[in-house]
Design an enzyme around this catalytic site. Sequence first.
Site, PDB file in Angstrom:
ATOM      1  N   SER A   1      31.132  89.052   6.437  1.00 62.04           N
ATOM      2  CA  SER A   1      31.555  89.970   4.992  1.00 62.04           C
ATOM      3  C   SER A   1      30.537  90.701   4.649  1.00 62.04           C
ATOM      4  O   SER A   1      30.145  91.570   5.264  1.00 62.04           O
ATOM      5  CB  SER A   1      32.417  88.974   4.123  1.00 62.04           C
ATOM      6  OG  SER A   1      32.896  89.664   3.014  1.00 62.04           O
TER       7      SER A   1
ATOM      8  N   ASP B   1      43.848  90.495  10.375  1.00 61.57           N
ATOM      9  CA  ASP B   1      44.323  90.321   8.845  1.00 61.57           C
ATOM     10  C   ASP B   1      44.147  92.049   8.567  1.00 61.57           C
ATOM     11  O   ASP B   1      44.037  92.840   9.243  1.00 61.57           O
ATOM     12  CB  ASP B   1      43.165  89.650   7.827  1.00 61.57           C
ATOM     13  CG  ASP B   1      41.831  90.085   7.955  1.00 61.57           C
ATOM     14  OD1 ASP B   1      41.381  91.024   8.514  1.00 61.57           O
ATOM     15  OD2 ASP B   1      41.125  89.703   7.353  1.00 61.57           O
TER      16      ASP B   1
END
EC number: 4.-.-.-
Length: 314
Positions: free
Chosen positions: A165, A260
């Site tokens: 991330s 996602d």
Amino acid sequence: MASSDETIFDLPPYIRSRKTPFFPLCFPSLNDPETGVSWKDVPISSQVSVRIYLPKITDHEKGEKLPILVYVHGAGFCLESAFKSFFHTYVKHFVTEAKAIVVSVEFRLAPEHHLPSAYEDCWEALQWVASHVGLDTSSLKTSIDKDPWIINYGDFERLYLWGDSTGANIVHNILIRAGKEKLKGGVKILGAILYYPYFLIRTSSKQSDYMENEYRSYWKLAYPNAPGGNDNLMINPTAENGPDLRGYGCSRLLVSMVADEARDITLLYIDALERSGWKGELDVADFEGDYFEIFSPDTELGKNKLRRSTSFIR
């Protein structure tokens, strides 16, 4: 008059404010009963510390050199810690599976320390690791800031970066910088692992709108005065006059994404890298769900994702 190390605010177990910088370092732990991994916390400056992990070394493996990975955790530039239990457990399992040394960086967080503080801290940690190249244990007598595990077991021909991330975003920016600036001792980064890299890239997908809005919120909190705002070169590698991805400072790269809202953003980053003319080896892993390897490491998906990333290390 208050002493320089006085605690001026304490809300246990969440917040403790001191007049001087303080790292809540743990005593070294040798031979973890579950994994056999040893670890210790090492301050490398007044602002940065690292947790170093060493896999179990059997008698016949003594003298064997191991890959070195510098790990940068995620969580929006403003949350969590390298010492958090779930990151700690995750790294222990990675170390066991990859048979590698891992240096996990505890960097300064926003909003107390706005970006680019975290970028600078992680670069400092990487340079500290590189400073061990060519040393032997006799160097420890005169260099108290050096670590014997890295000296004795680290293979600087197999130096990797690894982040997830926002940690992957930091790794990306380190690779850009490493393509322009030399590491100490002439050390080269062999490869990097980017899990769910955090970028702000405009897409035409409605599915990405929610993720883009969330990403923008974290970016504004972490770097409110970022030159160029959401098109800052550190967060948007596809921006006009963006960074030269062709000069990425590694020869191997594993990029992981999941199905996602951020998938389209990652695909645009991969496309930009491929079109840049970068000559390295690109490996893309597409998974069903994110963060299983961190929060659900005992599930089959978590184990598969861990094996996928550790198999990249060679």
